[in-house]
Motif scaffolding. Sequence first.
Motif, mmCIF file in Angstrom:
data_model
loop_
_atom_site.group_PDB
_atom_site.id
_atom_site.type_symbol
_atom_site.label_atom_id
_atom_site.label_comp_id
_atom_site.label_asym_id
_atom_site.label_seq_id
_atom_site.Cartn_x
_atom_site.Cartn_y
_atom_site.Cartn_z
ATOM 1 N N UNK A 15 22.864 -9.066 -6.386
ATOM 2 C CA UNK A 15 23.931 -8.381 -7.144
ATOM 3 C C UNK A 15 23.671 -8.388 -8.647
ATOM 4 N N UNK A 16 22.921 -9.374 -9.141
ATOM 5 C CA UNK A 16 22.627 -9.447 -10.569
ATOM 6 C C UNK A 16 21.843 -8.235 -11.049
ATOM 7 N N UNK A 17 21.148 -7.587 -10.142
ATOM 8 C CA UNK A 17 20.308 -6.457 -10.539
ATOM 9 C C UNK A 17 21.133 -5.270 -11.015
ATOM 10 N N UNK A 18 22.386 -5.230 -10.599
ATOM 11 C CA UNK A 18 23.241 -4.088 -10.919
ATOM 12 C C UNK A 18 23.247 -3.780 -12.420
ATOM 13 N N UNK A 19 23.628 -4.739 -13.237
ATOM 14 C CA UNK A 19 23.748 -4.491 -14.685
ATOM 15 C C UNK A 19 22.382 -4.353 -15.333
ATOM 16 N N UNK A 71 16.830 4.516 -7.736
ATOM 17 C CA UNK A 71 17.441 5.243 -6.622
ATOM 18 C C UNK A 71 18.134 4.253 -5.694
ATOM 19 N N UNK A 72 19.340 4.623 -5.283
ATOM 20 C CA UNK A 72 20.120 3.763 -4.411
ATOM 21 C C UNK A 72 21.037 2.818 -5.153
ATOM 22 N N UNK A 112 6.117 2.572 -4.158
ATOM 23 C CA UNK A 112 6.581 2.742 -2.779
ATOM 24 C C UNK A 112 6.801 1.383 -2.106
ATOM 25 N N UNK A 113 6.079 0.365 -2.592
ATOM 26 C CA UNK A 113 6.129 -0.939 -1.926
ATOM 27 C C UNK A 113 7.127 -1.913 -2.580
ATOM 28 N N UNK A 114 7.720 -1.514 -3.691
ATOM 29 C CA UNK A 114 8.498 -2.461 -4.490
ATOM 30 C C UNK A 114 9.618 -3.113 -3.687
ATOM 31 N N UNK A 115 10.437 -2.276 -3.069
ATOM 32 C CA UNK A 115 11.623 -2.791 -2.382
ATOM 33 C C UNK A 115 11.238 -3.739 -1.251
ATOM 34 N N UNK A 134 12.949 2.195 -6.574
ATOM 35 C CA UNK A 134 14.069 1.796 -5.716
ATOM 36 C C UNK A 134 14.913 0.725 -6.394
ATOM 37 N N UNK A 135 16.212 0.818 -6.191
ATOM 38 C CA UNK A 135 17.120 -0.201 -6.720
ATOM 39 C C UNK A 135 17.093 -1.443 -5.837
ATOM 40 N N UNK A 136 17.261 -2.603 -6.462
ATOM 41 C CA UNK A 136 17.355 -3.830 -5.667
ATOM 42 C C UNK A 136 18.747 -4.451 -5.829
#
Lengths: 209, 196
Positions: free
Chosen positions: B135-139, B153-154, B35-38, B128-130
């Motif tokens: 932007x590097x996190x996408x791939x 998610x996200x 829950x705290x990651x993002x 959660x997605x970062x």
Amino acid sequence: MGLFERNLPDIYLTRLADLAVNWGRASSLWPMTFGIACCAIEMMAVGAATFDMDRFGAGAFRATPRQADLMIVAGTVNAKMAHVVKRLYDQMPEPKYVMAMGACTVGGGPYWKHGYNVVKGIDKFVPVDVHVPGCPPRPEAIIEGVRFLQRKIMAKRVLAQGVETKPDFTGVSVSPGTVGILDPTVRPTSTVYRAPTALGFLAPSGGRA
Amino acid sequence: MTAAEALEQLKKAGLGDGVELFAGPKDAALLVTRERVKQLLRHLRDSRPFSCDLLLMITGTHMTEKRAPDKTTPDGVDVNGGVVKGTTVKGALLREAGFEVIWHLRSVAKHHLLAVKCRLPLADPRVDSVADLWPAADWHERETWDLLGITFTGHPNLRRILLPESWVGHPLRKDYVAPKEFEGINLEVDAPWPTP
């Protein structure tokens, strides 16, 4: 050869024509520029000055399958890539030849056991003419593979009828420490590919029908 | 900055809840609840003492459960001279099976590295997605989803990146069984490896 494909009588003249056609095919193998993985580095080395595959007529790497005779599959082929390899093979004009280069294309290589996505040998979906093992094979081994393929082409029938002879499997390892393409215990026999200028080549001898 | 120092800083900033120190064999990391990651990663990126402006990579692991070694008492002899079989007590559960996602962060300005870990349950691997922070996190997130089936998610475009779109399953899971065929391509082994 279309209309005449192995339809003409097996006489001296048609065999001579076969020989000429085969000599042309074997002496100007044009490989396709198609490096999938690390084996491609060795394939590039073979084309470069030190090893110079052009000495054997196989140095003109084409950037399109439409102009290529020989597909050197250099690298791991996975399920996603297999369809591409198959399509490229289908796009090549006849006569076409395939060299499986490296342990991965021969039988899965290091991905043999746990490679969920790797095709365990490309002969599962394209016909392979010559297997060159190694991880990766040395450039000398690729040259030996090409020379073996040339012997194989020279033994083919194009116009004349008759049973195709098997190429001569002379198991000569090309350099010390290189794993030979063929069984090194087999001694060279009589029917090694000789220069086509020698008409004595056509004379009935040991291995030839 | 070590992970211990980072935790001190976070506690000063009032963000210490749900964050603990994970002592690894070589280096320490911050262990965060999902829950705290993002919120934590956003703070690590934006706040001055951390300024982790570069996301090096995101990795995932399928962790099997870890137990202490079983305890077996040796066979004994009772008063009548008969043999009493020893008993085996199963070792205590040290770690439950689940997924672990690790974010490796780097601060170019401050020259430090930080690793943030998060444990996810096996049944519902979701975090959660970062991708909007880096932007590097996408791939990287697509790859983690592709091979392990962890849902971010996200994420703007969460689909397979390495394997073909029509592939079934996530191969880096421990219970994955490799397919024998994929769209007409035979993936089987012809013969077992010859044993010398």
